[in-house]
Scaffold this active site. Structure first.
Site, PDB file in Angstrom:
ATOM      1  N   GLU A   1       0.839  -1.214   0.000  1.00 34.25           N
ATOM      2  CA  GLU A   1       0.000   0.000   0.000  1.00 34.25           C
ATOM      3  C   GLU A   1       0.867   1.255   0.000  1.00 34.25           C
ATOM      4  O   GLU A   1       1.749   1.415   0.856  1.00 34.25           O
ATOM      5  CB  GLU A   1      -0.952  -0.015   1.211  1.00 34.25           C
ATOM      6  CG  GLU A   1      -2.017   1.061   1.095  1.00 34.25           C
ATOM      7  CD  GLU A   1      -3.058   1.001   2.202  1.00 34.25           C
ATOM      8  OE1 GLU A   1      -3.296  -0.096   2.754  1.00 34.25           O
ATOM      9  OE2 GLU A   1      -3.619   2.055   2.522  1.00 34.25           O
TER      10      GLU A   1
ATOM     11  N   ASP B   1       3.914 -14.852  11.374  1.00 34.00           N
ATOM     12  CA  ASP B   1       2.638 -15.312  10.823  1.00 34.00           C
ATOM     13  C   ASP B   1       1.590 -14.202  10.973  1.00 34.00           C
ATOM     14  O   ASP B   1       1.018 -14.019  12.047  1.00 34.00           O
ATOM     15  CB  ASP B   1       2.234 -16.576  11.594  1.00 34.00           C
ATOM     16  CG  ASP B   1       0.998 -17.246  11.035  1.00 34.00           C
ATOM     17  OD1 ASP B   1       0.174 -16.553  10.421  1.00 34.00           O
ATOM     18  OD2 ASP B   1       0.861 -18.461  11.241  1.00 34.00           O
TER      19      ASP B   1
ATOM     20  N   HIS C   1      -2.290  10.270   0.691  1.00 39.03           N
ATOM     21  CA  HIS C   1      -2.471   8.960   0.077  1.00 39.03           C
ATOM     22  C   HIS C   1      -2.349   9.045  -1.443  1.00 39.03           C
ATOM     23  O   HIS C   1      -1.639   8.261  -2.062  1.00 39.03           O
ATOM     24  CB  HIS C   1      -3.849   8.411   0.478  1.00 39.03           C
ATOM     25  CG  HIS C   1      -4.024   6.985   0.118  1.00 39.03           C
ATOM     26  ND1 HIS C   1      -3.540   5.964   0.919  1.00 39.03           N
ATOM     27  CD2 HIS C   1      -4.601   6.402  -0.949  1.00 39.03           C
ATOM     28  CE1 HIS C   1      -3.820   4.822   0.346  1.00 39.03           C
ATOM     29  NE2 HIS C   1      -4.468   5.049  -0.791  1.00 39.03           N
TER      30      HIS C   1
HETATM   31  P1  NAD Z   1       9.290 -23.856  15.211  1.00 40.09           P
HETATM   32  O1  NAD Z   1       8.487 -25.066  15.012  1.00 40.09           O
HETATM   33  O2  NAD Z   1      10.259 -23.521  14.123  1.00 40.09           O
HETATM   34  O3  NAD Z   1      10.012 -24.024  16.620  1.00 40.09           O
HETATM   35  C1  NAD Z   1      10.796 -23.099  17.240  1.00 40.09           C
HETATM   36  C2  NAD Z   1      11.765 -23.849  18.105  1.00 40.09           C
HETATM   37  O4  NAD Z   1      12.935 -23.061  18.324  1.00 40.09           O
HETATM   38  C3  NAD Z   1      11.267 -24.108  19.511  1.00 40.09           C
HETATM   39  O5  NAD Z   1      10.432 -25.228  19.612  1.00 40.09           O
HETATM   40  C4  NAD Z   1      12.554 -24.294  20.294  1.00 40.09           C
HETATM   41  O6  NAD Z   1      12.900 -25.643  20.360  1.00 40.09           O
HETATM   42  C5  NAD Z   1      13.606 -23.585  19.447  1.00 40.09           C
HETATM   43  N1  NAD Z   1      14.288 -22.435  20.141  1.00 40.09           N
HETATM   44  C6  NAD Z   1      15.582 -22.116  19.984  1.00 40.09           C
HETATM   45  N2  NAD Z   1      15.902 -21.030  20.732  1.00 40.09           N
HETATM   46  C7  NAD Z   1      14.791 -20.647  21.355  1.00 40.09           C
HETATM   47  C8  NAD Z   1      14.461 -19.558  22.224  1.00 40.09           C
HETATM   48  N3  NAD Z   1      15.371 -18.666  22.611  1.00 40.09           N
HETATM   49  N4  NAD Z   1      13.198 -19.445  22.649  1.00 40.09           N
HETATM   50  C9  NAD Z   1      12.256 -20.315  22.264  1.00 40.09           C
HETATM   51  N5  NAD Z   1      12.502 -21.372  21.441  1.00 40.09           N
HETATM   52  C10 NAD Z   1      13.752 -21.536  20.981  1.00 40.09           C
HETATM   53  O7  NAD Z   1       8.386 -22.552  15.429  1.00 40.09           O
HETATM   54  P2  NAD Z   1       7.160 -22.328  16.373  1.00 40.09           P
HETATM   55  O8  NAD Z   1       7.416 -21.016  17.026  1.00 40.09           O
HETATM   56  O9  NAD Z   1       6.879 -23.508  17.254  1.00 40.09           O
HETATM   57  O10 NAD Z   1       5.965 -22.189  15.330  1.00 40.09           O
HETATM   58  C11 NAD Z   1       5.845 -21.063  14.499  1.00 40.09           C
HETATM   59  C12 NAD Z   1       5.391 -21.486  13.111  1.00 40.09           C
HETATM   60  O11 NAD Z   1       4.194 -22.230  13.190  1.00 40.09           O
HETATM   61  C13 NAD Z   1       5.079 -20.309  12.245  1.00 40.09           C
HETATM   62  O12 NAD Z   1       5.751 -20.455  11.009  1.00 40.09           O
HETATM   63  C14 NAD Z   1       3.550 -20.398  12.017  1.00 40.09           C
HETATM   64  O13 NAD Z   1       3.192 -19.897  10.746  1.00 40.09           O
HETATM   65  C15 NAD Z   1       3.305 -21.871  12.134  1.00 40.09           C
HETATM   66  N6  NAD Z   1       1.958 -22.315  12.539  1.00 40.09           N
HETATM   67  C16 NAD Z   1       1.005 -21.472  13.037  1.00 40.09           C
HETATM   68  C17 NAD Z   1      -0.224 -21.960  13.423  1.00 40.09           C
HETATM   69  C18 NAD Z   1      -1.229 -21.009  14.018  1.00 40.09           C
HETATM   70  O14 NAD Z   1      -0.888 -19.889  14.350  1.00 40.09           O
HETATM   71  N7  NAD Z   1      -2.494 -21.381  14.193  1.00 40.09           N
HETATM   72  C19 NAD Z   1      -0.484 -23.320  13.333  1.00 40.09           C
HETATM   73  C20 NAD Z   1       0.513 -24.164  12.838  1.00 40.09           C
HETATM   74  C21 NAD Z   1       1.744 -23.655  12.452  1.00 40.09           C
END
Ligand code: NAD
Length: 434
Positions: free
Chosen positions: A81, A291, A388
């Site tokens: 936008e 997300d 705009h």
């Molecule tokens: P992910 O699965 O990539 O996991 C992140 C991992 O990073 C953690 O599980 C942990 O093991 C690790 N990690 C390393 N350093 C860390 C720190 N300092 N703090 C916390 N964790 C640390 O990501 P996620 O966050 O579990 O999931 C996010 C993704 O899931 C996004 O891409 C999203 O689009 C997708 N998603 C969203 C939905 C929803 O919002 N309804 C549903 C399904 C999937």
């Protein structure tokens, strides 16, 4: 109908889809143009999703001069936008001269549920849950081990009776601390394990009848409604210092506060008002590889928390000081998902000073507040179209196939004239005729 499409190679998919167009050669050419010449980079992108054919470009802009909690920052914004980045930059500059933005995290709790059906004695279910709670939690230990070692993990587990809503409906309500991760995958893995353990334990529980043992798991999923994962961004300054003169400043502040009151009271206005806030929020959420669907769903639910959809921002004049703030739920990560995988996302994180999740929450909320300030300021002063349409001018000229020379002449003309679609067409046509 096509069967086995996902099994085709990328080249086969591109050819197949192009043949559905009036001009297959041209359609294929468009797809090829947007594919990256760096094969490794292109493969990385292709592997993000199923059936990837090419890349969908969006502009990435930057809004400099943000002072957030005393630190000067440049914010990356991915948005199509026209006027959003300009508005954010203006608000950043405006407030940097008045003490800058303040931001604070008010909570980081994430939520998920095991939704299940139990058609038996509710007191027996409660007793079962209390006896088995530790076993349920212990069953997730392998999944939560790393998160716990960082200081996060499951923070609460409760049984919730939801029979008021649906006969036989209960939940395991689970609260999480996921630190720098948004946590969706981590939370969902924990929930699916809890559901499995719940069903197994119920099946073996001697006090349950055969029907009670047969707990039906409907689904296990995180909630994107995170009202306890909150961030607040705010600005304030003496009313008289808002604009060039104390008189203009007071008038502006009063009109501004009135505009926010209207957005709070009137859903038609609130939706557009909050859309403007999301202009800033989404742009940074996307640039940071987070997300935006999850964020948008949670933010809008929060705006309707009172039972009516209301303004997310608040403004008031108190003791001759103008206060403007935004409080929103934000579940975002600086690890996980695409955050470390997408080269441009990594670049954006470095630009923002490699924030942790809380710091990123601050930056996103500030971008939302800045956007809202710029929009409401325009609305109560010059009107929204002036700024705009100035930014939209190049889009109109591009639609009309204007050359660089034509663009320069027309842009110069509209420095002193009001932009409208009709006026641009007229000026360009006159220029071409001459
Ligand atoms: P992910 O699965 O990539 O996991 C992140 C991992 O990073 C953690 O599980 C942990 O093991 C690790 N990690 C390393 N350093 C860390 C720190 N300092 N703090 C916390 N964790 C640390 O990501 P996620 O966050 O579990 O999931 C996010 C993704 O899931 C996004 O891409 C999203 O689009 C997708 N998603 C969203 C939905 C929803 O919002 N309804 C549903 C399904 C999937």
């Amino acid at each position: 109908m096509v069967s086995g499409f996902s099994k085709k190679t990328k080249a086969e998919k591109m050819i197949w889809i192009s043949q559905q167009f009036h001009n297959p050669k041209e359609a294929l050419q468009v797809l090829n143009t947007y594919n990256h010449s760096d094969k490794t980079l292109q493969t990385l992108h292709d592997e993000f999703i199923e059936n990837a054919l090419t890349n969908f470009y969006m502009p990435l802009g930057i809004a400099p001069n943000f002072n957030i909690n005393g630190t000067t920052l440049t914010i990356p914004m991915a948005i199509e936008e026209s006027s959003v980045v300009a508005a954010a930059s203006n608000a950043a500059k405006f407030w940097s001269a008045k003490g800058g933005f303040k931001a604070q995290t008010l909570g980081t709790e994430k939520v998920g549920h095991v939704h299940f059906m139990y058609h038996g004695d509710p007191i027996k279910l409660q007793r079962f849950f209390e006896k088995q709670k530790d076993v349920l939690l212990a069953s997730t230990e392998a999944i939560t081990q790393n998160m716990r070692s960082r200081g996060g993990g499951i923070t609460a587990l409760t049984l919730v009776d939801k029979r008021d809503a649906i006969s036989g409906y209960y939940q395991l309500d689970v609260r999480f601390e996921t630190l720098d991760a948004m946590g969706a995958n981590f939370i969902n893995s924990c929930l699916e394990q809890l559901a499995k353990t719940l069903r197994e334990l119920a099946g073996q529980y001697a006090e349950f009848s055969e029907i009670e043992k047969d707990i039906e798991i409907v689904m296990s999923i995180l909630s994107n409604y995170v009202p306890n994962c909150l961030v607040k961004a705010s600005v304030s300054c003496p009313v008289d210092e808002l604009l060039a003169t104390p008189e203009d400043s007071r008038l502006f502040a009063e009109k501004f506060v009135q505009a926010i009151r209207i957005a709070d009271a009137e859903p038609y206005r609130a939706v557009t008002h909050n859309k403007g806030i999301m202009n800033g929020i989404d742009a940074v959420v996307i640039a940071s590889g987070n997300d935006f669907r999850a964020v948008a769903a949670g933010v809008h639910a929060f705006a309707a928390m009172s039972g009516q959809y209301r303004s997310l921002s608040k403004a008031e004049i108190k003791d001759d000081v103008f206060h403007f703030s935004l409080t929103i739920p934000l579940a975002v990560g600086t690890v996980g998902g695409l955050t470390k995988l997408h080269p441009l996302v990594r670049w954006c994180h470095e630009l923002m000073g490699t924030p942790n999740a809380k710091e990123l929450m601050h930056i996103i909320a500030v971008a939302g507040l800045a956007q809202n300030f710029a929009a409401v300021k325009s609305l109560v002063t010059t009107g929204i179209q002036q700024g705009h349409m100035k930014m939209h001018l190049l889009n109109i000229l591009n639609q009309m196939g204007a050359t660089e020379n034509e663009k320069q002449t027309v842009v110069e003309h509209f420095k002193y004239n009001t932009v409208s679609h009709h006026a641009v067409v007229e000026v360009l046509e006159k220029l071409r005729a001459s």
